[in-house]
Design an enzyme around this catalytic site. Structure first.
Site, PDB file in Angstrom:
ATOM      1  N   GLU A  94       0.810  -1.219   0.000  1.00 38.87           N
ATOM      2  CA  GLU A  94       0.000   0.000   0.000  1.00 38.87           C
ATOM      3  C   GLU A  94       0.848   1.277   0.000  1.00 38.87           C
ATOM      4  OE1 GLU A  94      -2.826  -0.261   3.205  1.00 38.87           O
ATOM      5  OE2 GLU A  94      -3.799  -2.039   2.383  1.00 38.87           O
ATOM      6  N   ASP A 330     -18.697   1.919  11.350  1.00 35.90           N
ATOM      7  CA  ASP A 330     -17.278   1.949  10.962  1.00 35.90           C
ATOM      8  C   ASP A 330     -17.033   2.987   9.871  1.00 35.90           C
ATOM      9  OD1 ASP A 330     -14.562   1.365  10.801  1.00 35.90           O
ATOM     10  OD2 ASP A 330     -14.836  -0.389   9.525  1.00 35.90           O
TER      11      ASP A 330
END
Length: 709
Positions: A94, A330
């Protein structure tokens, strides 16, 4: 000084796999030999040296726009691979590479750091922080890292086990390290540090598991902690750590949120405005997700899901804007934030822009936090709109599963309408390019919730949130899961055009002065589009899904486009069959670098090993399968996949070997394979529960063998 910031200054030399290759480092010239002299003046004037990518978003404004234009919409068809560098661990990649004066600094899995010659990919040095494999149990979303920061001859990076490192840029030797998190809680660091005015800013993750969020600032020279800003209040019987928590505490009503942690981790995005001298941080979700558990009396629960403005010298609070009051889904506000100047209503405004998980694109005045606009950039059902007069969402009452006591199918999913994958803003087109997602989640309250010190603590029923067994229903649900690039006009508050993808979890974005937009995707491609229209102009195979964002830089007048590629992260680990339909599910982690007329070729792909179901007798107690499914989804699916289908390098438990089946209890309860990251769960599962999981896995193995998958 608190335990979390015990300093350990050393000059250890845990460096290159090949003896540092110091000679190669020296051959790059005096600037590389003495270390990159990156400082505030250089970053603030980054447009004057477009050949470099000096900080995470290239500039403090985090626009991820390159002024380079040698590669442009007229010649990008000639783009070809120039070099590649194989990263050692087949896990999610990432990272945004940093390039300074001809040297590239990039991170791989397990927080490993590499310095490469940016013109040819030659390894100069590498550093392995030796993260204990068993710490992986404390991670929500793979053993990933999003990159380094560079400042005054040092390279800075966070580690999965909560350390902040400073390395000598010339040889990778350790200058100092500091433990930024308590080791008795499941904290982690996956985000890239930012450096402002000689202070290293670093947050942490772990809200799903149960921690209390904060951001810290450390002296870049010696690692001494300068300040820490807690984002949510702790035990109210104890003194508040900062004055901003005085307005936060009344918004937490009842319950004992501090025992689970409360959440609010600052695990990714930050930005800095040198003129206003304000640091902006994005704050994450609640812990647990279910507000009725952490704050049964309701309340906004500040500063969850908020953009918070701080003074970088002291950590003093300036203002905040909460994107999701009383968050229960979330819906983090940790997503990429971009600073820009826009003309809105005939007036020039200094703005901060964000597309957080909740599906609305926000434009705020970054001086004051005033909301200027908020419009849906993807499918949203939890709220009908954002009331501009109050700044608050107009919620759909049915989405409040924790209040109604009824399950609710809600868009977006907990993975978000947009996750961590960076956006890009082009000042030439005036568009923000958002790697958007469409995916729902069935939320339902876990009425049997109890805090577990190991594993996730969400307060929702994970078994109901997963895909159903009925294949026809799964296929119908799967058709709802789509990804796209939204070319968003932040002034008009609407999408101008989009690039449609077949699945979610596509890469971050880069725009350039060559009227180009670059993105890798889940189908193992790296592509270039016209930034003004979205027309695809070029693509190349990457042999793995790409989730990170590209950069562009130049060496000796040659422009390069680079991306760190490697399939992984939250979606591939947890989503099972839905993730496995992507073509990029094979993890071949590499740094890929392209230039005009590049002639390099990737090696032939090694065919993935496709495990066939055992031809054997499957033995399980039917009465235990349903319970085993619920326990598997609450304890195991986050790494091994929904319905035990793995779409990553994590073992697919439907295909356990005879040896693994024989050793199942010693592995699951006793930690027999902790050296591979599989710790024992005896402190959260008993033998009967572990055997219920085993019976469920045997049933899933039989399903696979008989084609019922």
């Amino acid at each position: 000084m608190p335990d979390a910031s015990i300093l350990r200054s050393t000059r250890l030399a845990r460096v290159s796999l090949t003896g540092l290759l110091l000679g190669a480092s020296l051959s790059l010239g005096a600037s590389a030999a003495s270390g990159p002299a990156v400082n505030a003046a250089r970053i603030e004037a980054a447009d004057s040296e477009p050949q470099n990518w000096l900080t995470h978003g290239r500039t403090y404004s985090e626009q991820r726009f390159s002024p380079l234009d040698s590669v442009n919409d007229g010649n990008v068809a000639r783009l070809g691979l120039d070099w590649y560098f194989d990263l050692p661990d087949p896990r999610g990649i990432e990272a945004t590479p940093i390039v300074v004066d001809g040297v590239m600094y990039v991170t791989g899995a397990w927080s490993k750091i590499f310095a490469l010659d940016a013109s040819n990919g030659k390894l100069l040095w590498s550093y392995d922080p030796q993260v204990p494999p068993q710490w992986a149990v404390n991670l929500c979303c793979d053993v990933v890292n999003r990159g380094v920061a560079v400042w005054e001859g040092k390279i800075y990076a966070g580690t999965l086990d909560g350390r902040l490192l400073a390395l000598d840029a010339t040889d990778g030797s350790l200058v100092w390290e500091v433990q930024t998190t308590p080791k008795d809680r499941p904290y982690s660091i996956t985000g890239a540090p930012r450096i402002v005015k000689g202070k290293v800013m670093i947050g942490n993750g772990g809200a799903e598991l149960g921690v209390r969020g904060y951001v810290s600032a450390y002296d870049a020279d010696d690692g001494e902690m300068a300040w820490r800003f807690y984002t949510v209040p702790g035990d109210p019987s104890r003194p508040l750590e900062n004055t901003a928590l005085k307005q936060a505490l009344p918004t937490w009503k009842g319950g004992k949120w501090w025992e689970v942690g409360g959440g609010g981790t600052v695990w990714d995005s930050m930005a800095y405005d040198p003129e206003l001298d304000i640091l902006y941080i994005g704050v994450g979700n609640g812990s647990p997700w279910n507000r009725a558990i952490r704050s049964p009396g309701g309340g906004d629960n500040l500063y969850l899901s908020s953009i918070v403005a701080l003074k970088p010298d002291t950590g003093e609070y300036v203002w905040h804007y909460q994107t999701t009051p009383g968050e229960s889904w979330d819906y983090t506000a940790t997503q990429h934030m971009i600073l820009a100047e826009l003309e809105i209503g005939g007036k020039a405004r200094k703005v901060i822009m964000q597309a957080p998980k909740n599906g609305f694109f926000y434009v705020l005045d970054r001086s004051t936090g005033e909301l200027l606009s908020a419009d849906p950039y993807t499918r949203v059902t939890w709220a009908s709109k954002i009331d501009l007069a109050t700044g608050r969402p107009v919620e759909n009452p049915e989405a409040r599963y924790e209040s109604t006591g009824q399950p609710a199918l809600v868009w977006p999913h907990a993975l978000g309408g947009h996750n961590w994958h960076p956006m890009s803003f082009s000042p030439l087109t005036g568009l923000v390019y958002v790697p958007a997602q469409e995916i729902p989640l069935l939320y339902s309250a876990d009425e049997q919730f109890s805090y577990q010190r190991k594993g996730w603590n969400t307060g929702i029923e994970m078994a109901r949130a997963g895909m159903p067994d009925d294949q026809a229903v799964r296929e119908q649900m799967g058709q709802l899961v789509k990804g796209h690039v939204s070319a968003w006009d932040p002034v008009a508050g609407k999408e101008r055009w989009r690039i449609q993808h077949s699945n979610i979890w596509n890469g971050g974005l880069l725009s350039t002065a060559g009227n180009l937009l670059f993105q890798g995707n889940a189908e193992a491609e790296f592509a270039a589009y016209r930034a003004d229209t979205g027309e695809e102009l070029w693509s190349a195979p990457t042999q793995t899904g790409v989730v990170a964002a590209p950069i562009s830089y130049a060496v000796d007048g040659v422009q390069y486009v680079a991306v760190a590629a490697g399939w992984g992260g939250a979606f591939p680990l947890s989503a099972g069959e839905t993730a496995s339909r992507s073509k990029g599910v094979v993890s071949s982690p590499r740094v890929l670098v392209y230039r005009l007329d590049g002639g390099a070729e990737l090696p032939a792909m090694v065919a993935p090993v496709v495990k066939a179901p055992d031809q054997r007798e499957f033995q399980y107690e039917k009465s235990l399968v349903e319970r085993g499914h619920a326990l598997y989804m609450s304890s195991c699916h986050m790494c091994h996949g929904d319905r035990a289908v793995s779409a990553s390098v994590i073992p697919d438990l439907r295909f356990m070997s005879a040896e693994t089946r024989e050793q199942f209890l010693p592995i699951v309860l006793g930690g027999l394979r902790h050296q591979k990251g599989m710790v024992g769960f005896a402190d959260s599962l008993d033998m009967e529960q572990a055997m219920a999981i085993y019976n469920y896995l045997e049933k899933r193995a039989e399903d696979a063998a008989e084609g019922r998958d």
